[in-house]
Design a protein around this motif. Structure first.
Motif, short mmCIF file in Angstrom:
data_model
loop_
_atom_site.label_atom_id
_atom_site.label_comp_id
_atom_site.label_asym_id
_atom_site.label_seq_id
_atom_site.Cartn_x
_atom_site.Cartn_y
_atom_site.Cartn_z
N LEU A 41 0.88 -1.39 0.09
CA LEU A 41 0.02 -0.04 0.18
C LEU A 41 0.88 1.21 -0.09
CD1 LEU A 41 -2.76 -1.09 2.65
CD2 LEU A 41 -3.18 -0.48 -0.10
N VAL A 44 2.87 2.10 -3.02
CA VAL A 44 2.05 2.58 -4.06
C VAL A 44 1.89 4.06 -3.91
CG1 VAL A 44 -0.42 2.92 -4.98
CG2 VAL A 44 0.52 0.58 -4.56
N THR A 71 -3.97 5.37 -0.22
CA THR A 71 -4.02 3.84 -0.98
C THR A 71 -4.93 3.05 0.14
OG1 THR A 71 -1.95 3.46 0.40
CG2 THR A 71 -1.83 4.22 -1.80
N ASP A 74 -8.11 3.64 -1.47
CA ASP A 74 -8.25 3.05 -2.74
C ASP A 74 -8.42 1.33 -2.67
OD1 ASP A 74 -7.69 5.20 -3.96
OD2 ASP A 74 -5.57 4.99 -4.04
N ALA A 75 -7.72 1.06 -1.58
CA ALA A 75 -8.10 -0.64 -1.22
C ALA A 75 -9.25 -1.12 -0.88
CB ALA A 75 -7.17 -1.15 -0.21
N LEU A 78 -11.57 -0.99 -3.93
CA LEU A 78 -11.30 -2.24 -4.88
C LEU A 78 -12.10 -3.53 -4.06
CD1 LEU A 78 -7.79 -1.63 -5.88
CD2 LEU A 78 -9.39 -1.72 -7.51
N MET A 247 -10.49 -6.83 -6.38
CA MET A 247 -9.38 -7.28 -5.68
C MET A 247 -8.34 -8.07 -6.79
SD MET A 247 -8.84 -5.79 -2.84
CE MET A 247 -7.52 -6.97 -2.30
N ALA A 250 -6.13 -5.67 -8.21
CA ALA A 250 -5.37 -5.38 -6.93
C ALA A 250 -4.12 -6.29 -6.52
CB ALA A 250 -6.16 -4.76 -5.74
N TYR A 251 -4.38 -7.39 -6.65
CA TYR A 251 -3.44 -8.47 -6.44
C TYR A 251 -2.14 -8.38 -7.36
CZ TYR A 251 -6.53 -11.21 -3.45
OH TYR A 251 -7.38 -11.60 -2.33
N PHE A 253 -1.67 -5.71 -9.18
CA PHE A 253 -0.97 -4.48 -8.83
C PHE A 253 -0.07 -4.28 -7.74
CE2 PHE A 253 -1.55 0.21 -7.64
CZ PHE A 253 -1.17 0.85 -8.63
N LEU A 254 -0.33 -4.59 -6.70
CA LEU A 254 0.18 -4.93 -5.43
C LEU A 254 1.71 -5.58 -5.48
CD1 LEU A 254 -2.19 -5.02 -2.61
CD2 LEU A 254 -0.94 -3.31 -2.87
#
Length: 350
Positions: A41, A44, A71, A74-75, A78, A247, A250-251, A253-254
């Motif tokens: 997080l 980012v 962030t 944002d999480a 998502l 999500m 997001a996985y 992205f993270l």
């Protein structure tokens, strides 16, 4: 001595052996999941602030003090989004792909010596294990592109396969150059060797060449600009994860940011003494080991972000020519040079 041993002894003194083993694994997993989530997080957020700094704008600054909660917001957004899947996607592989990327990154994190006391998993093939486990992440990308049943996702996934497999050679050879110098694959042993000087100093010219090649190849392996052809927005939508939402997106992205942290952490451990302070100035205060490890790693993370906002994107042919015609031959010559230097005793020690 490491954190695993301390937890192990404490738990086994409190409960039966079988129960203690399970609780021990769960506790360590929770600690590293927390590190994974927080690091992802805030890397980012760091990327967005660094980008703003380079482009003379502000970046996130409204949610929380100086945008520190942006962030997290944002999480949450998502998490609340609907997970959509295309009708013709291979649903099993489509859902499995993000976990390949996440689990491999998490396993790599467990090997790093954040300090003398804080290392979950110290094995005698540490560098080999890191390079091997990092290679598995590309399977998740290939599965994501293929299972989406989308031509653009598939092209992005194929580009990633070509790019990652190519640049893994240079990453591996540059690390092998330092293994020749230390005589060990175990990360704790590599750190011990550096008590008489960081390896980038001990190995001088070959070590500096190995570090430069490693950072270039590491940037390419994490699919970051100027090597981000996997996610070339102008041609491919979002590349291999075009069909992912919420999500699952997001996985991926993270994972990109955690992989950037992992590449920087490997460089910190192998070239810059991991948790060892410069000139041993704080060796009497072991708790500062985590500070030195994170400080060195974040400097290298900043360097990778600097690359992104400085250099234009390469074409696929330029990307492969750089690896196969320049970096790989240079790496092989540098490996021979390091072997000769070690044989003749030309390293620098303090």
């Amino acid at each position: 001595m490491n954190i695993t041993k301390n937890i192990h002894e404490w738990l086994f003194s409190l409960m039966p052996e079988a129960t203690a083993s399970i609780v021990e694994m769960v506790l360590i997993a929770v600690v590293y999941l927390a590190i994974f989530a927080v690091a992802g997080l805030y890397l980012v957020l760091l990327e967005r602030r660094v980008a703003a700094w380079f482009q003379l704008r502000l970046g996130p600054n409204r949610v929380g003090y100086q945008g520190l909660l942006q962030t997290m917001a944002d999480a949450l957004k998502l998490v609340s989004k609907e997970l959509t899947v295309t009708v013709k996607a291979d649903k099993f592989l489509y859902n499995l792909a993000p976990y390949f990327v996440i689990v491999t990154a998490l396993m790599a994190l467990s090997l790093f010596p954040f300090s003398k006391e804080f290392q979950a998993f110290d094995i005698n093939i540490g560098i080999f294990f890191l390079t091997a486990i990092s290679s598995i992440g590309v399977i998740g990308i290939l599965l994501a592109g293929w299972s989406s049943n989308n031509k653009f996702s598939l092209i992005g996934a194929m580009r990633s396969g070509v790019q990652t497999i190519s640049y893994e050679l240079s990453v591996g050879l540059s690390l092998l150059t330092m293994v020749v110098m230390t005589g060990s694959l175990q990360l704790s042993q590599i750190v011990e060797v550096q008590k008489s000087g960081w390896l980038i100093v001990q190995g001088h010219i070959p070590a500096i060449i190995a570090f430069c090649i490693y950072m270039i190849a590491g940037t390419a392996e994490t699919n970051r600009a100027p090597f981000d052809l996997v996610e070339a927005e102008s041609e491919l939508g979002a590349g291999f994860h075009t069909e992912y939402s919420g999500m699952k997106f997001a996985y991926f992205f993270l994972a990109e940011f955690i992989n950037m942290f992992i590449i920087s952490a490997i460089a910190t451990t192998v070239f810059f003494g991991a948790y060892l302070s410069p000139f041993g100035i704080t060796e009497s205060i072991p708790l500062l080991g985590v500070f030195w490890f994170l400080a060195k790693t974040l400097v290298l993370v900043f360097l990778m972000m600097w690359f992104r906002w400085t250099f234009p994107r390469l074409r696929i042919d330029q990307l492969l020519v750089l690896e196969w015609k320049y970096l790989l031959p240079l790496n092989l010559m540098n490996l021979v040079l390091m072997a000769l230097m070690v044989l003749l005793g030309l390293t620098i020690k303090f």
